[in-house]
Scaffold this active site. Structure first.
Site, short mmCIF file in Angstrom:
data_model
loop_
_atom_site.label_atom_id
_atom_site.label_comp_id
_atom_site.label_asym_id
_atom_site.label_seq_id
_atom_site.Cartn_x
_atom_site.Cartn_y
_atom_site.Cartn_z
N GLY A 188 22.37 101.63 -30.75
CA GLY A 188 23.15 101.04 -29.67
C GLY A 188 24.54 101.60 -29.61
CB SER A 189 24.65 100.21 -26.82
OG SER A 189 25.29 99.00 -26.74
NE ARG A 190 31.12 97.69 -23.27
CZ ARG A 190 30.92 96.66 -22.46
NH1 ARG A 190 29.81 96.55 -21.78
NH2 ARG A 190 31.81 95.71 -22.37
#
Length: 220
Positions: A188-190
């Protein structure tokens, strides 16, 4: 060149290697059609390579500087804006958001030196990372580090549609060093950074950031 892998991927890499080996050699014995055999073997090898690249952990030398906020992760700068931060500050902050694609390194690094003042894990959903409610509803961790120059800096690891576990090493009361390993987001991701209003930002939208290297903000 020797490739280093993050410790959080050890069990997954071992399992994937065993599975790929079984599939590749098993197809030799069990699949008569040569084209189907090749497709199965190539797919197994491809999946193993994808997992290996997810967990790679390149060695980086960070130029430590209390006047700099560094990128906590590799990825693309997708947001630079003033927002209301409701969990810790409960006021407006300047948010810089970095999105990690599947091909990015997924190690999280400390953006600044300092004392960990707050660290909390939130279970949640797995909306796509760019969803407007991802930062409030997805699985995430919130960490605040007090730096002698910038004051309190908050960063938030946010899981995405593929992620199923966030690893966070920050514990309240720890002294942490800029650029060192702060955790991992599996698949993931951010990561969002929340800076004091008026902070001089050193990156632009869509710019590629390198964790522990790219200077996100500067204090003159």
């Amino acid at each position: 060149m020797f490739i280093q892998f993050h410790k959080e991927g050890a069990k997954i890499i071992l399992g994937a290697t065993v599975a790929a080996t079984v599939i590749i050699f098993g197809a030799d014995y069990l699949v008569a059609n040569p084209w189907l055999k090749m497709v199965i073997q190539v797919f197994a090898l491809f999946m193993l390579i994808m997992i290996l690249q997810f967990f790679r952990n390149p060695k980086r030398i960070t130029a430590i500087n209390d006047n700099h906020v560094l990128a906590p992760v590799d990825g693309k700068v997708v947001v630079i804006e003033e927002v209301y931060e409701p969990e810790y500050f409960k006021d407006k902050r300047l948010m810089v958001s970095i999105f990690m694609s599947p091909i990015n390194v997924h190690v999280t690094r400390y953006a600044v030196n300092g004392l960990v003042k707050y660290s909390k894990y939130h279970p949640g959903k797995y909306l796509v990372a760019w969803h407007p409610k991802a930062s409030e509803e997805n699985e995430r961790t919130t960490v605040v580090v007090e730096n002698r120059v910038f004051g309190e800096i908050l960063y938030r690891q946010i899981a995405g549609a593929l992620a199923r576990r966030i690893v966070n090493y920050a514990k309240e009361g720890m002294q942490v060093v800029q650029g060192t390993d702060a955790g991992f987001i599996k698949f993931g991701s951010r990561v969002d950074l929340y800076l004091p209003l008026g902070t001089q930002v050193n990156v632009k939208l869509n710019e590629k950031a390198v964790g522990g290297k790219t200077i996100i903000a500067i204090k003159q």
